[in-house]
Each structure stands twice: as C-alpha cells, then as structure tokens.
Design an enzyme around this catalytic site. Structure first.
Site, short mmCIF file in Angstrom:
data_model
loop_
_atom_site.label_atom_id
_atom_site.label_comp_id
_atom_site.label_asym_id
_atom_site.label_seq_id
_atom_site.Cartn_x
_atom_site.Cartn_y
_atom_site.Cartn_z
N ARG A 70 1.46 13.35 12.10
CA ARG A 70 2.45 12.95 13.17
C ARG A 70 3.35 14.23 13.30
O ARG A 70 3.74 14.66 12.64
CB ARG A 70 3.11 11.71 12.93
N TYR A 211 -5.06 14.05 16.31
CA TYR A 211 -4.72 13.71 14.27
C TYR A 211 -4.39 11.70 14.88
O TYR A 211 -2.78 11.88 15.62
CB TYR A 211 -3.87 14.80 13.90
N GLY A 213 -1.52 8.94 14.16
CA GLY A 213 -0.48 8.81 15.06
C GLY A 213 -0.44 9.50 16.61
O GLY A 213 -0.11 8.52 17.11
N LYS A 220 1.13 3.84 15.91
CA LYS A 220 2.96 3.96 16.56
C LYS A 220 3.24 3.71 18.38
O LYS A 220 3.89 4.14 18.24
CB LYS A 220 2.85 5.41 16.18
N HIS A 240 8.00 -2.40 11.72
CA HIS A 240 7.07 -1.09 11.19
C HIS A 240 6.91 -2.44 9.86
O HIS A 240 7.77 -1.92 8.71
CB HIS A 240 7.84 0.14 10.53
N SER A 262 8.16 5.85 4.38
CA SER A 262 7.31 6.36 3.74
C SER A 262 6.82 6.75 2.23
O SER A 262 8.03 6.71 1.64
CB SER A 262 6.77 7.90 4.26
N ALA A 263 6.14 6.47 1.17
CA ALA A 263 5.69 7.29 -0.14
C ALA A 263 6.44 6.48 -0.75
O ALA A 263 7.24 6.15 -2.09
CB ALA A 263 6.67 8.51 0.54
N CYS A 264 6.49 4.77 0.21
CA CYS A 264 7.24 3.84 -1.17
C CYS A 264 6.28 3.06 -2.14
O CYS A 264 5.77 1.83 -2.65
CB CYS A 264 8.56 2.90 -0.33
N LYS A 266 3.47 1.34 0.34
CA LYS A 266 3.39 0.00 1.01
C LYS A 266 1.56 -0.42 1.13
O LYS A 266 1.46 -1.51 0.86
CB LYS A 266 4.09 0.30 2.79
N THR A 267 1.30 0.22 1.44
CA THR A 267 -0.54 -0.45 1.30
C THR A 267 -0.76 -1.09 0.36
O THR A 267 -1.12 -1.90 0.42
CB THR A 267 -1.60 0.97 1.77
N ASP A 287 0.67 -2.90 7.69
CA ASP A 287 1.61 -1.63 8.65
C ASP A 287 2.27 -2.18 9.62
O ASP A 287 3.43 -1.76 9.84
CB ASP A 287 0.73 -0.09 8.61
N ASN A 376 -1.68 14.55 3.98
CA ASN A 376 -1.55 13.99 4.47
C ASN A 376 -3.37 13.53 4.96
O ASN A 376 -2.76 12.85 5.91
CB ASN A 376 -1.49 13.84 5.82
N ARG A 378 -6.39 11.16 5.31
CA ARG A 378 -6.20 9.10 5.99
C ARG A 378 -7.45 9.30 5.86
O ARG A 378 -8.75 9.73 5.58
CB ARG A 378 -5.75 9.67 7.07
N ARG A 409 13.33 4.35 -2.02
CA ARG A 409 12.56 5.20 -3.41
C ARG A 409 14.31 5.85 -3.57
O ARG A 409 14.54 7.06 -3.33
CB ARG A 409 11.84 6.43 -2.75
N GLY A 504 1.00 -4.07 -9.56
CA GLY A 504 1.45 -5.43 -9.87
C GLY A 504 2.11 -6.16 -10.51
O GLY A 504 2.20 -7.65 -10.55
O1 TSX Z 1 3.04 2.12 -4.78
C1 TSX Z 1 3.66 2.00 -5.43
N1 TSX Z 1 4.32 1.12 -5.86
C2 TSX Z 1 3.99 -0.13 -5.38
C3 TSX Z 1 2.61 -0.78 -6.05
C4 TSX Z 1 2.53 -2.17 -5.20
N2 TSX Z 1 3.94 3.15 -6.00
C5 TSX Z 1 3.25 4.65 -5.95
C6 TSX Z 1 3.65 4.54 -5.11
C7 TSX Z 1 3.75 6.24 -3.99
C8 TSX Z 1 3.44 6.59 -3.04
C9 TSX Z 1 4.46 3.26 -7.63
N3 TSX Z 1 5.14 4.52 -8.41
C10 TSX Z 1 4.78 1.81 -8.20
C11 TSX Z 1 4.91 0.87 -7.35
O2 TSX Z 1 5.55 -0.60 -7.40
N4 TSX Z 1 5.91 2.38 -8.96
C12 TSX Z 1 6.14 3.82 -8.84
C13 TSX Z 1 6.10 4.22 -10.05
C14 TSX Z 1 6.05 4.35 -11.43
C15 TSX Z 1 4.45 5.36 -11.35
C16 TSX Z 1 4.23 5.11 -12.84
C17 TSX Z 1 3.86 4.12 -13.75
C18 TSX Z 1 5.26 3.46 -13.68
C19 TSX Z 1 5.84 3.31 -12.04
N5 TSX Z 1 3.50 4.44 -14.85
C20 TSX Z 1 2.08 4.75 -15.40
O3 TSX Z 1 1.83 5.70 -14.65
C21 TSX Z 1 1.85 4.66 -16.53
MN MN Z 2 3.32 3.16 8.78
#
Ligand code: TSX
Ligand code: MN
Length: 594
Positions: A70, A211, A213, A220, A240, A262-264, A266-267, A287, A376, A378, A409, A504
């Site tokens: 985007r 591309y 979005g 979006k 969102h 982004s980068a948390c 979400k999916t 999303d 990025n 997809r 984050r 999980g």
């Molecule tokens: O998506 C993530 N989640 C949510 C999951 C439902 N990530 C990836 C972030 C980038 C998109 C995470 N990364 C999460 C998380 O809850 N936590 C972390 C940080 C993390 C990374 C690796 C480990 C533990 C925490 N453990 C090992 O690698 C063994």
């Molecule tokens: Mn999004």
C-alpha cells in the site's frame, strides 16, 4: 449484461468513454470464468501455475519490484474541508483531484480489457452488507476479488434496478500503444499513483498500482475508509478487527473482536488453536468487522470479506497451522518464492529451501544474501477453506460481540492483559494503542508509533471525530456495551527473552477475558485497569518462572506516566476536536498513577 440498473449502466458507459479500453467484460462470478482468466494470464506470463499435485488450482504472481505494498503517501481523502480529513490523512481538494485523475484516466485502458465486477461486502442480502462495483483493467484484480468478495450475477440480482452501490474505479495506469507488448505486471510510476476516496459521494478512484490494498478496492478503500464514513453517518461501525468465537468447556460461546497494529499476528489470533483443554476457537474474520446495533440492543458483527489476503512470510505450521491448511489449494500467491518442484516458499515457512526462483524472478539459494519472498508477499485464499471457520461466519445477522481487544507490540511497560474500568476507559485504551518502532535508534530508547484502534491508515475522516463516534456508540449501547481489554503478547525480560509464549497459549488470556465477560471471577484493580488476581490466569502446564510472570504483569507507574506524556503530545495534534471525554480519561489515568 443482465442489468437494468440505469445509474450503473450510465457509469460504466461513462468510464468506458473516458478510459477507452479495447473491450468490456462483465464478471459473472463462475469458476469457468475464473479458470479462463487464469489460463490467459499463464499464457501471457503474468501468472505461474503451481504444481497441481502439491497445490491444486493455485497460482503465483510476481509484481513489479516498485509495486509491492500500500502507498500511504499516495492515499488521499478528498472531502470538502481539510479539517474533516484530519491530521492523519492526506487531504486533497476533490475538484482538483478529479481534474488531475481524469487526465490520467483518459485513454488509460487502451489495448486492455475493462472488467466490470459487481461485488458484495458481506453476505448477499444481509442488512449489514453493502454492494460495490469495481471497474478495473487488471485481470489479477478480478481473480483476487473473486476470492476476497462475493462477485457476479447474484450481486447484480441483489442490486436490482435501483439499489445503492459504491462505484470503485481502478486502472493500473499503463495503456498499450498499437502493437506494444505488455509486461507481466503493468503499473504507473509512484508520482502518478493515486488511491483516492471521495467520502461525500461514496466514490473510490485508484490509479497506477496493481497491488493489494491499492487495487482490491473492496477491502481497505471501501470496507474501511469509505465504510467508516458511512458508519458514522448511519450509526454503525466499520473497524479494522478480526472476529472470533471462543467456546468454553461447557459449550458457552463468546464472540470477540480485536484490533491490532501491523506485525502483531492478527491473522494468527483469528485462527488460534487453544492449548487449554476443552476450549475451542473458530474464525469469523481476520481483518475487518462491520457492526450494527440490533433490535435486542446488542452489537452484532459481520466479516464483510470472503477471503484472507494475508502476509505470507512468517506463516507456518507453528505460527498458524489453520492458515497453512487454508492455503492447500484454490489460492493465489503474490511475490512468494517458487520452488524447484513448482510450489511456493517464504521465509519463516516450516522447513528450509535449498533453491528457488525469488520474488523478482531471479535464481536464489540461502547463500544469495537476500530474501526469497518479499517481506510483504501475500496469499489470497477463500475463508470457507479455513478448517476452523465458524459455521456462522456468513450468518446475515452477524454474531453478538461480547468483548473488544486492543493491543500493540511493546517489549516494555505494557503488561500481558488489562481490562478497561468502563467503556470510556476502553475507548481511551483503543485510542492510545501503540507499537514500538523496530527502527528506533539505540540511544533514544524505544519510540512509540501510535495506531489508534489500528485505524491510522484506514479511518476515512478526522480521527478525533472517530473517537467521538465510539463514545456515541457506547452511549447508545448503554449497559450492553462489550467489555474492553488491552493485551500485549510481546513483553521481554531485561535480558531480552520473550516473557510470554504467545500463539496458542494466548488462549489462556482469552479464557480470563471470557471469565470476566461472564462475571465468573473478580479482578484486581490497578491504576491502568483491572488485572488477573494471583492464580486467576490459567498457567497449568506452562513452566513460567514466578519472577518472569511477575515481570510480565508488572505495572511500572513511572514508565506509564512517561507513556502518558507521549499520549498527551499525540492528542495535541488533533487540537480541540479531541472529545472532552477522551481528555478526561487521560487526566483520570494520571490521577490513578500519581
Ligand atoms: O502472531 C503472533 N502471536 C499471536 C498469535 C496468536 N506472533 C508473531 C508476531 C509476528 C506477526 C508472536 N510472536 C506472538 C503471538 O502471540 N508472540 C511472539 C513472540 C514470541 C516468539 C517466539 C516464541 C515466543 C514468543 N517462542 C519460540 O520461538 C519458541
Ligand atoms: Mn489489515
């Protein structure tokens, strides 16, 4: 085409006259049509068919190296007054922009086919759904829209002769002269790209990019930027947010909607596999959530999309097995690497790759010193293929939302989970959502990037007015407002280890959230909100050292006060349009921290 919708026919004729395509094709929405388009793109070299035995009916596209994401600096809100777009959007005068873009659109489809895609955001016929029509000269856009939305004749039928639709015009901005050969991924140079929204007339004009979005205008552009405007006018919400259903061991259902920058992951959260016995999780969307107050006074949500357009790198059987299984077939991949056996690969996928063709089409080995897939890159896949898709994901009435989750984050300061003291406090939490910037200079410490409600790039009007809309919705919901929570999966120890296993195991946090929603357990009040009492968070089977857990749950008053200084500075950008109730929350938080 079988439509008697005069306004639609007039608009299509008008666009055809302006863009001057060689031909016009209306999209019916059949699989034969999809296959034919794909076949054509394989023949022209725009697409590569993947190995049918490994990944049936799936294709790889490589974009132009300049057209990979985007383009926020080329994204515009064209409304009458600059103040209505607010300080977080690029405002432009609608008349001026239309003049500029009309010049670009004139003759822009020469040598190309113009496709007309009637699409529905949301299940066809749902009172929460909206119809759009995208005109595009990109067959790549057509096949992606076929996965991401409901398209074709059944949409025209629902539209009837007078139904409302949102016109979405898109061109890659690369007309072909007589006899000129096309390239695999046509697009226009950056200074000619425009992703334009005209909220006063529910209109979208996009030029120059093929591309994601920028080009799949239902996502979006319509479902967030235009829909956020409509939602404010009409008293609903376009957010969102992912939507999920949790089912506890007693079979009780909880519906949560969550917004993250982004980068948390979400999916990953949307397709969570709980690790705690007896709990199940189902995906409704990853999303976008459209939400409306129903006759019973509660807030109901639908996922307006029909597919997932997700970031590929980092997706694996470890991080998101349900997404991996969703991609087993009938999927489109963009800017991923192509393996020697005709499958796709990306960084972070399970197992290594010894040799591939990278996203630019060049030979690649791990020794090449560059990434094989663009960061990025997809996947586009039908939501119905997700093994944990909820049976109600297309319920036209939506699902009743019990809780909102915000997050960001943060390696420091913000604990694993807090619950808002009340709805207003929750709006404050959403408005203050922030992630640490990864590129912070070492000596200045961590800089925060604020992303209120994860809507920074997607709110189609003044963000301060958007906060006011949240308060107004809260008032209408009264006692039926969903509870609000803030989570942070990313806290690290002083020696840099992750303090929380994430993925999980986040189901443990969701369990506490559900117990709070049910009123099943009490909580501990802290200056920043309610938190789990000792022993309340289910840690059975995890071996987290007590010191680590204490650090994960720590509330450092001084650090939080520093955060509030940053928050206050941020709010100042919006001047006196900031709702008094939001400022009051900031002051109240300060008092509690003192
Ligand atoms: O998506 C993530 N989640 C949510 C999951 C439902 N990530 C990836 C972030 C980038 C998109 C995470 N990364 C999460 C998380 O809850 N936590 C972390 C940080 C993390 C990374 C690796 C480990 C533990 C925490 N453990 C090992 O690698 C063994
Ligand atoms: Mn999004």
């Amino acid at each position: 085409m079988k439509t008697a919708h005069q306004r639609l026919l007039a608009w299509v004729a008008e666009v055809e006259a302006m863009c001057q395509p060689d031909s016009v094709e209306w999209i019916h929405g059949s699989s034969i049509e999809y296959d034919r388009l794909m076949q054509r793109m394989v023949e022209t070299g725009a697409a590569t068919r993947l190995n049918r035995n490994r990944r049936p009916n799936s294709y790889l596209f490589r974009s132009d190296p300049s057209d990979v994401a985007r383009v926020e600096n080329r994204t515009f809100i064209a409304c009458t007054s600059r103040e209505d777009a607010g300080p977080t959007n690029n405002w432009i005068d609608p008349a001026e922009l239309k003049k500029t873009m009309t010049a670009l659109y004139t003759g822009c489809m020469k040598g190309r086919t113009m496709y007309v895609i009637p699409f529905s955001m949301g299940p066809i016929g749902s009172p929460l759904s909206r119809i759009g029509v995208e005109i595009t000269d990109s067959p790549y856009v057509v096949v992606n829209m076929q996965i991401m939305t409901r398209v074709g004749e059944r949409v025209l039928e629902a539209l009837g002769e007078r139904g409302e639709f949102i016109p979405c015009l898109h061109s890659v901005g690369a007309p072909l002269a007589d006899g000129q050969e096309d390239v695999a991924w046509p697009c226009a140079p950056m200074e000619q790209k425009y992703i334009a929204h005209f909220p006063d007339e529910n209109l979208i004009w996009s030029y120059g990019s093929g591309y994601g979005g920028n080009a799949l205008l239902g996502k979006k552009c319509l479902a967030l930027r235009i829909a956020s405007n409509m939602a404010r006018r009409e008293g609903w919400m376009a957010e969102h947010m992912l939507i999920l259903r949790l089912i506890n061991p007693q079979g009780k259902r909880f519906h949560l909607a969550a917004a993250f920058p982004s980068a948390c992951g979400k999916t990953n959260l949307a397709m969570l596999q709980p690790t705690i016995p007896g709990w199940r999780c189902e995906c409704i969307g990853d999303d976008i959530a459209w939400m409306k107050i129903a006759a019973d006074g509660r807030l109901y949500a639908i996922n307006p999309e029909a597919g997932f357009f997700g970031v590929a790198p980092g997706t694996s059987m470890k991080s998101n097995p349900m997404a991996m299984r969703t991609l087993d077939g009938n999927s489109i991949f963009t800017n991923c690497a192509l393996t020697d056996d005709g499958d796709i690969w990306w960084e972070g996928m399970d197992g290594p790759c010894d040799h591939a063709i990278d996203w630019k089409g060049d030979d690649w080995t791990p020794e090449s010193g560059k990434v094989a897939a663009h960061p990025n890159a997809r996947f586009t896949a039908p939501a119905a293929q997700c093994p944990v898709i909820c049976e109600d994901w297309e319920n036209p009435a939506g699902v009743p939302i019990d809780g909102f989750i915000f997050g960001g984050r943060r390696t420091q300061v913000v604990p694993l989970v807090t619950e808002a003291l009340d709805f207003d406090h929750g709006v404050f939490m959403g408005a203050m959502s922030a992630s640490e910037t990864t590129a912070a200079a070492l000596d200045v410490g961590q800089k925060l990037r604020r992303d209120p409600f994860a809507m920074l790039p997607f709110c189609g009007y003044n963000m301060a007015d958007y906060w006011a809309h949240w308060f107004a919705m809260g008032d209408r919901l009264g006692a039926k407002t969903p509870k609000i929570f803030y989570v942070n999966w990313f806290r690290t120890s002083r020696d840099g280890r992750w303090l929380w296993p994430g993925f999980g195991e986040n189901s443990r946090v969701l369990k506490w959230i559900c117990q709070r929603i049910e009123g099943a357990i009490a909580a501990r009040q802290t200056p920043i909100g309610q938190m789990p009492r000792d022993g309340d968070l289910d840690l059975e089977g995890l071996d987290i050292p007590a010191e680590d857990f204490a650090e994960l749950m720590e509330v450092d008053r001084r650090a939080f006060n520093d955060d509030l200084d940053d928050a206050e500075e941020y709010l100042a950008r919006f001047g006196d349009r900031v709702p008094k109730r939001l400022r009051a929350q900031l002051e109240a938080q300060r008092k509690r921290l003192a």
